[in-house]
Design an enzyme around this catalytic site. Sequence first.
Site, PDB file in Angstrom:
ATOM      1  N   MET A 263     -12.261   4.771  -0.061  1.00 44.78           N
ATOM      2  CA  MET A 263     -12.818   5.054   1.272  1.00 44.78           C
ATOM      3  C   MET A 263     -13.463   6.429   1.196  1.00 44.78           C
ATOM      4  O   MET A 263     -12.957   7.420   1.730  1.00 44.78           O
ATOM      5  CB  MET A 263     -11.698   5.029   2.323  1.00 44.78           C
ATOM      6  CG  MET A 263     -11.214   3.623   2.613  1.00 44.78           C
ATOM      7  SD  MET A 263      -9.594   3.617   3.418  1.00 44.78           S
ATOM      8  CE  MET A 263      -8.542   3.690   1.992  1.00 44.78           C
TER       9      MET A 263
ATOM     10  N   MET B 148     -11.345  -5.613   5.862  1.00 42.27           N
ATOM     11  CA  MET B 148     -10.510  -4.686   6.631  1.00 42.27           C
ATOM     12  C   MET B 148     -10.164  -5.295   7.982  1.00 42.27           C
ATOM     13  O   MET B 148     -11.051  -5.773   8.701  1.00 42.27           O
ATOM     14  CB  MET B 148     -11.230  -3.345   6.847  1.00 42.27           C
ATOM     15  CG  MET B 148     -11.484  -2.521   5.589  1.00 42.27           C
ATOM     16  SD  MET B 148     -10.013  -2.201   4.609  1.00 42.27           S
ATOM     17  CE  MET B 148      -9.015  -1.274   5.773  1.00 42.27           C
TER      18      MET B 148
ATOM     19  N   MET C 242      -8.910   8.336   0.115  1.00 46.70           N
ATOM     20  CA  MET C 242      -9.681   8.804   1.279  1.00 46.70           C
ATOM     21  C   MET C 242     -10.170  10.229   1.046  1.00 46.70           C
ATOM     22  O   MET C 242      -9.455  11.055   0.469  1.00 46.70           O
ATOM     23  CB  MET C 242      -8.805   8.785   2.528  1.00 46.70           C
ATOM     24  CG  MET C 242      -8.155   7.438   2.801  1.00 46.70           C
ATOM     25  SD  MET C 242      -7.310   7.435   4.388  1.00 46.70           S
ATOM     26  CE  MET C 242      -6.449   5.873   4.315  1.00 46.70           C
TER      27      MET C 242
ATOM     28  N   ASP D 144      -6.504  -6.121   4.871  1.00 42.64           N
ATOM     29  CA  ASP D 144      -5.894  -4.793   4.814  1.00 42.64           C
ATOM     30  C   ASP D 144      -5.847  -4.185   6.210  1.00 42.64           C
ATOM     31  O   ASP D 144      -6.884  -3.900   6.796  1.00 42.64           O
ATOM     32  CB  ASP D 144      -6.739  -3.917   3.881  1.00 42.64           C
ATOM     33  CG  ASP D 144      -6.156  -2.537   3.654  1.00 42.64           C
ATOM     34  OD1 ASP D 144      -5.020  -2.272   4.086  1.00 42.64           O
ATOM     35  OD2 ASP D 144      -6.857  -1.718   3.031  1.00 42.64           O
TER      36      ASP D 144
ATOM     37  N   HIS E  69      -8.708   1.421  -3.492  1.00 41.31           N
ATOM     38  CA  HIS E  69      -9.586   1.145  -2.360  1.00 41.31           C
ATOM     39  C   HIS E  69     -10.284   2.459  -2.017  1.00 41.31           C
ATOM     40  O   HIS E  69      -9.680   3.348  -1.430  1.00 41.31           O
ATOM     41  CB  HIS E  69      -8.707   0.622  -1.206  1.00 41.31           C
ATOM     42  CG  HIS E  69      -9.396   0.497   0.102  1.00 41.31           C
ATOM     43  ND1 HIS E  69      -8.711   0.348   1.299  1.00 41.31           N
ATOM     44  CD2 HIS E  69     -10.712   0.499   0.424  1.00 41.31           C
ATOM     45  CE1 HIS E  69      -9.577   0.263   2.288  1.00 41.31           C
ATOM     46  NE2 HIS E  69     -10.795   0.374   1.792  1.00 41.31           N
TER      47      HIS E  69
ATOM     48  N   HIS F 270      -1.593  -1.282  -3.953  1.00 43.66           N
ATOM     49  CA  HIS F 270      -2.844  -0.921  -3.289  1.00 43.66           C
ATOM     50  C   HIS F 270      -2.860   0.595  -3.089  1.00 43.66           C
ATOM     51  O   HIS F 270      -1.925   1.157  -2.506  1.00 43.66           O
ATOM     52  CB  HIS F 270      -2.902  -1.652  -1.944  1.00 43.66           C
ATOM     53  CG  HIS F 270      -4.153  -1.460  -1.172  1.00 43.66           C
ATOM     54  ND1 HIS F 270      -5.281  -2.243  -1.357  1.00 43.66           N
ATOM     55  CD2 HIS F 270      -4.473  -0.575  -0.195  1.00 43.66           C
ATOM     56  CE1 HIS F 270      -6.228  -1.851  -0.514  1.00 43.66           C
ATOM     57  NE2 HIS F 270      -5.770  -0.835   0.202  1.00 43.66           N
TER      58      HIS F 270
ATOM     59  N   ASP G 107      -4.827   3.784  -1.509  1.00 49.70           N
ATOM     60  CA  ASP G 107      -5.827   4.147  -0.512  1.00 49.70           C
ATOM     61  C   ASP G 107      -6.399   5.521  -0.803  1.00 49.70           C
ATOM     62  O   ASP G 107      -5.728   6.535  -0.637  1.00 49.70           O
ATOM     63  CB  ASP G 107      -5.197   4.104   0.890  1.00 49.70           C
ATOM     64  CG  ASP G 107      -5.000   2.676   1.342  1.00 49.70           C
ATOM     65  OD1 ASP G 107      -5.991   1.926   1.350  1.00 49.70           O
ATOM     66  OD2 ASP G 107      -3.851   2.305   1.653  1.00 49.70           O
TER      67      ASP G 107
ATOM     68  N   SER H 232       0.858  -1.188   0.000  1.00 50.65           N
ATOM     69  CA  SER H 232       0.000   0.000   0.000  1.00 50.65           C
ATOM     70  C   SER H 232       0.890   1.233   0.000  1.00 50.65           C
ATOM     71  O   SER H 232       1.732   1.409   0.890  1.00 50.65           O
ATOM     72  CB  SER H 232      -0.889   0.021   1.249  1.00 50.65           C
ATOM     73  OG  SER H 232      -1.344   1.346   1.457  1.00 50.65           O
TER      74      SER H 232
HETATM   75  C1  DX5 Z   1      -6.094   1.872   6.072  1.00 46.38           C
HETATM   76  C2  DX5 Z   1      -5.753   1.549   4.643  1.00 46.38           C
HETATM   77  C3  DX5 Z   1      -4.657   0.568   4.511  1.00 46.38           C
HETATM   78  C4  DX5 Z   1      -3.340   1.022   5.068  1.00 46.38           C
HETATM   79  C5  DX5 Z   1      -2.680  -0.148   5.702  1.00 46.38           C
HETATM   80  O1  DX5 Z   1      -7.057   2.846   6.088  1.00 46.38           O
HETATM   81  O2  DX5 Z   1      -6.880   1.041   3.957  1.00 46.38           O
HETATM   82  O3  DX5 Z   1      -4.498   0.113   3.171  1.00 46.38           O
HETATM   83  O4  DX5 Z   1      -2.463   1.546   4.108  1.00 46.38           O
HETATM   84  O5  DX5 Z   1      -1.581   0.311   6.390  1.00 46.38           O
HETATM   85  P1  DX5 Z   1      -0.758  -0.621   7.378  1.00 46.38           P
HETATM   86  O6  DX5 Z   1      -0.288  -1.781   6.551  1.00 46.38           O
HETATM   87  O7  DX5 Z   1       0.323   0.274   7.844  1.00 46.38           O
HETATM   88  O8  DX5 Z   1      -1.712  -1.036   8.461  1.00 46.38           O
HETATM   89 ZN    ZN Z   2      -6.516   0.072   1.948  1.00 50.63          ZN
END
Ligand code: DX5
Ligand code: ZN
Length: 216
Positions: free
Chosen positions: A66, A135, A35, A171, A64, A31, A33, A6
């Site tokens: 969010m 998750m 947000m 994740d 992903h 991956h 993220d 990620s």
């Molecule tokens: C969390 C994200 C993850 C995050 C994981 O909100 O969806 O993908 O990057 O990070 P680690 O591996 O540090 O928990």
């Molecule tokens: Zn993620």
Amino acid sequence: MEIVPSLLSADFIRLQEEIRAVEAAGARRLHLDIMDGHFVPNITIGPFIVEAIRKITQLHLESHLMITNPEKFIEPYIKAGSDTVGIHVESSGDVLRDFDTIRRLGAKPGLVINPPTPFEKIETYLEFTEHLLVMTVNPGFGGQTMIKEAFAKVRLAKPYSRKYGFPIEIDGGVNIETVVDAKLAGVDLIVAGSAVFSAGKPYDNFLALTEKLQSA
Ligand code: DX5
Ligand code: ZN
């Protein structure tokens, strides 16, 4: 079973080098993220960053989402180059409609479920998805502690995964110890953000996690 880096914890000033490091270590997917500061309390990657990443790598890009109202952003993130787009069951107003939109635009639909959400909320969608992301932290930030209770949903989803052929990914909170829990739960894909990028040696970290997976 493979590690999916990620980029959330990567050094964004050196993003290309970070991506090259995990490519060289054998990563096949990245991956991303996404947000929005509303569905989760953090803001990260806009479509134009995904577009910039797409220009420099052939790796499978899984976005992903969010975000609130994900249907508004499916198209920009696919046009930017996402190969898989994951939609949270908690934020989508109509999961099957969003899956159809994603497929029509040429990407693979994924379904994402948060730790507090029960398996029953996703069960009816599993025959239509091409990817399931369970998750193992509450989304918003990298570097959190894994919520291992979420593995119960992986076990419940396994028969569907076998029947319909979609991979199961987890994740959040993966490190050199907890990666073994993910292996035992039988997931196909394991997202790792801070465990790959935070210590500044993504090549070594990716290999160490992969070796641990193979030897455990
Ligand atoms: C969390 C994200 C993850 C995050 C994981 O909100 O969806 O993908 O990057 O990070 P680690 O591996 O540090 O928990
Ligand atoms: Zn993620």
